[in-house]
Motif scaffolding. Structure first.
Motif, PDB file in Angstrom:
ATOM      1  N   GLU A  16       0.865  -1.178   0.000  1.00  0.00           N
ATOM      2  CA  GLU A  16       0.000   0.000   0.000  1.00  0.00           C
ATOM      3  C   GLU A  16       0.899   1.224   0.000  1.00  0.00           C
ATOM      4  O   GLU A  16       1.845   1.314   0.774  1.00  0.00           O
ATOM      5  CB  GLU A  16      -0.891  -0.011   1.234  1.00  0.00           C
ATOM      6  CG  GLU A  16      -1.885   1.108   1.269  1.00  0.00           C
ATOM      7  CD  GLU A  16      -2.806   1.010   2.473  1.00  0.00           C
ATOM      8  OE1 GLU A  16      -3.382   2.062   2.844  1.00  0.00           O
ATOM      9  OE2 GLU A  16      -2.955  -0.091   3.063  1.00  0.00           O
ATOM     10  N   GLU A  17       0.590   2.147  -0.901  1.00  0.00           N
ATOM     11  CA  GLU A  17       1.410   3.339  -1.078  1.00  0.00           C
ATOM     12  C   GLU A  17       0.546   4.559  -0.791  1.00  0.00           C
ATOM     13  O   GLU A  17      -0.552   4.676  -1.329  1.00  0.00           O
ATOM     14  CB  GLU A  17       1.898   3.347  -2.523  1.00  0.00           C
ATOM     15  CG  GLU A  17       2.610   4.558  -2.977  1.00  0.00           C
ATOM     16  CD  GLU A  17       2.905   4.449  -4.462  1.00  0.00           C
ATOM     17  OE1 GLU A  17       4.070   4.246  -4.789  1.00  0.00           O
ATOM     18  OE2 GLU A  17       1.971   4.553  -5.275  1.00  0.00           O
ATOM     19  N   ALA A  29       2.560  11.461 -10.902  1.00  0.00           N
ATOM     20  CA  ALA A  29       3.883  11.607 -11.510  1.00  0.00           C
ATOM     21  C   ALA A  29       4.979  11.206 -10.528  1.00  0.00           C
ATOM     22  O   ALA A  29       5.977  10.590 -10.915  1.00  0.00           O
ATOM     23  CB  ALA A  29       4.098  13.045 -11.975  1.00  0.00           C
ATOM     24  N   VAL A  30       4.775  11.520  -9.253  1.00  0.00           N
ATOM     25  CA  VAL A  30       5.757  11.195  -8.216  1.00  0.00           C
ATOM     26  C   VAL A  30       5.905   9.682  -8.065  1.00  0.00           C
ATOM     27  O   VAL A  30       6.999   9.176  -7.850  1.00  0.00           O
ATOM     28  CB  VAL A  30       5.338  11.839  -6.868  1.00  0.00           C
ATOM     29  CG1 VAL A  30       6.151  11.302  -5.715  1.00  0.00           C
ATOM     30  CG2 VAL A  30       5.440  13.340  -6.942  1.00  0.00           C
ATOM     31  N   THR A  31       4.822   8.948  -8.201  1.00  0.00           N
ATOM     32  CA  THR A  31       4.839   7.508  -7.931  1.00  0.00           C
ATOM     33  C   THR A  31       4.942   6.623  -9.167  1.00  0.00           C
ATOM     34  O   THR A  31       5.072   5.414  -9.043  1.00  0.00           O
ATOM     35  CB  THR A  31       3.578   7.100  -7.156  1.00  0.00           C
ATOM     36  OG1 THR A  31       2.427   7.410  -7.951  1.00  0.00           O
ATOM     37  CG2 THR A  31       3.498   7.813  -5.819  1.00  0.00           C
ATOM     38  N   LYS A  32       4.908   7.195 -10.344  1.00  0.00           N
ATOM     39  CA  LYS A  32       4.870   6.412 -11.585  1.00  0.00           C
ATOM     40  C   LYS A  32       6.030   5.416 -11.691  1.00  0.00           C
ATOM     41  O   LYS A  32       5.821   4.225 -11.936  1.00  0.00           O
ATOM     42  CB  LYS A  32       4.861   7.343 -12.794  1.00  0.00           C
ATOM     43  CG  LYS A  32       4.749   6.612 -14.104  1.00  0.00           C
ATOM     44  CD  LYS A  32       4.672   7.580 -15.267  1.00  0.00           C
ATOM     45  CE  LYS A  32       4.538   6.809 -16.565  1.00  0.00           C
ATOM     46  NZ  LYS A  32       4.397   7.699 -17.708  1.00  0.00           N
ATOM     47  N   ALA A  33       7.247   5.863 -11.517  1.00  0.00           N
ATOM     48  CA  ALA A  33       8.417   4.987 -11.660  1.00  0.00           C
ATOM     49  C   ALA A  33       8.419   3.890 -10.593  1.00  0.00           C
ATOM     50  O   ALA A  33       8.767   2.737 -10.881  1.00  0.00           O
ATOM     51  CB  ALA A  33       9.698   5.801 -11.586  1.00  0.00           C
ATOM     52  N   ILE A  34       8.008   4.241  -9.375  1.00  0.00           N
ATOM     53  CA  ILE A  34       7.970   3.251  -8.294  1.00  0.00           C
ATOM     54  C   ILE A  34       6.944   2.170  -8.611  1.00  0.00           C
ATOM     55  O   ILE A  34       7.207   0.982  -8.450  1.00  0.00           O
ATOM     56  CB  ILE A  34       7.640   3.937  -6.952  1.00  0.00           C
ATOM     57  CG1 ILE A  34       8.761   4.893  -6.574  1.00  0.00           C
ATOM     58  CG2 ILE A  34       7.399   2.908  -5.851  1.00  0.00           C
ATOM     59  CD1 ILE A  34       8.417   5.836  -5.447  1.00  0.00           C
ATOM     60  N   GLU A  35       5.766   2.578  -9.072  1.00  0.00           N
ATOM     61  CA  GLU A  35       4.713   1.621  -9.388  1.00  0.00           C
ATOM     62  C   GLU A  35       5.107   0.709 -10.541  1.00  0.00           C
ATOM     63  O   GLU A  35       4.757  -0.466 -10.547  1.00  0.00           O
ATOM     64  CB  GLU A  35       3.411   2.361  -9.690  1.00  0.00           C
ATOM     65  CG  GLU A  35       2.825   3.007  -8.449  1.00  0.00           C
ATOM     66  CD  GLU A  35       1.659   3.929  -8.735  1.00  0.00           C
ATOM     67  OE1 GLU A  35       1.309   4.123  -9.924  1.00  0.00           O
ATOM     68  OE2 GLU A  35       1.095   4.459  -7.764  1.00  0.00           O
ATOM     69  N   GLY A  39       5.084  -3.450  -9.967  1.00  0.00           N
ATOM     70  CA  GLY A  39       4.215  -4.335 -10.741  1.00  0.00           C
ATOM     71  C   GLY A  39       2.838  -3.717 -10.952  1.00  0.00           C
ATOM     72  O   GLY A  39       2.649  -2.519 -10.826  1.00  0.00           O
ATOM     73  N   ALA A  40       1.869  -4.574 -11.238  1.00  0.00           N
ATOM     74  CA  ALA A  40       0.522  -4.118 -11.567  1.00  0.00           C
ATOM     75  C   ALA A  40      -0.133  -3.428 -10.371  1.00  0.00           C
ATOM     76  O   ALA A  40      -0.041  -3.891  -9.242  1.00  0.00           O
ATOM     77  CB  ALA A  40      -0.335  -5.294 -12.011  1.00  0.00           C
ATOM     78  N   VAL A  41      -0.808  -2.317 -10.661  1.00  0.00           N
ATOM     79  CA  VAL A  41      -1.551  -1.595  -9.635  1.00  0.00           C
ATOM     80  C   VAL A  41      -2.946  -2.199  -9.586  1.00  0.00           C
ATOM     81  O   VAL A  41      -3.666  -2.243 -10.579  1.00  0.00           O
ATOM     82  CB  VAL A  41      -1.631  -0.084  -9.954  1.00  0.00           C
ATOM     83  CG1 VAL A  41      -2.511   0.636  -8.955  1.00  0.00           C
ATOM     84  CG2 VAL A  41      -0.237   0.510  -9.988  1.00  0.00           C
ATOM     85  N   ASP A  42      -3.331  -2.682  -8.411  1.00  0.00           N
ATOM     86  CA  ASP A  42      -4.616  -3.357  -8.235  1.00  0.00           C
ATOM     87  C   ASP A  42      -5.742  -2.380  -7.941  1.00  0.00           C
ATOM     88  O   ASP A  42      -6.866  -2.554  -8.373  1.00  0.00           O
ATOM     89  CB  ASP A  42      -4.486  -4.383  -7.098  1.00  0.00           C
ATOM     90  CG  ASP A  42      -5.743  -5.180  -6.877  1.00  0.00           C
ATOM     91  OD1 ASP A  42      -6.281  -5.702  -7.873  1.00  0.00           O
ATOM     92  OD2 ASP A  42      -6.184  -5.283  -5.713  1.00  0.00           O
TER      93      ASP A  42
END
Length: 64
Positions: A16-17, A29-35, A39-42
């Motif tokens: 959970e982020e 935009a801040v979390t795009k690279a981390i996600e 892997g897949a965002v549920d």
């Protein structure tokens, strides 16, 4: 307000982020690279901060 990303690791393997201190859609935009690395965002939920407008400031000249 300080900008930070909080991660909660659940026993079932879910991550959970939470993005704190970022207003508007900038959080995506801040979390795009981390996600992409995680892997897949549920599931995604927006917070009230997502709907706040980001105020831009511009400095024009200097006071004497």
């Amino acid at each position: 307000m300080m900008q930070e990303i909080e991660f909660i690791l659940h026993a079932d393997g879910r991550v959970e982020e939470r993005v704190l201190g970022v207003h508007g859609s900038d959080c995506t935009a801040v979390t795009k690279a981390i996600e992409q690395k995680l892997g897949a965002v549920d599931h995604t939920e927006t917070t009230p901060d997502y709907y706040q407008k980001v105020l831009a400031t511009q400095q024009v000249g200097q006071w004497s």
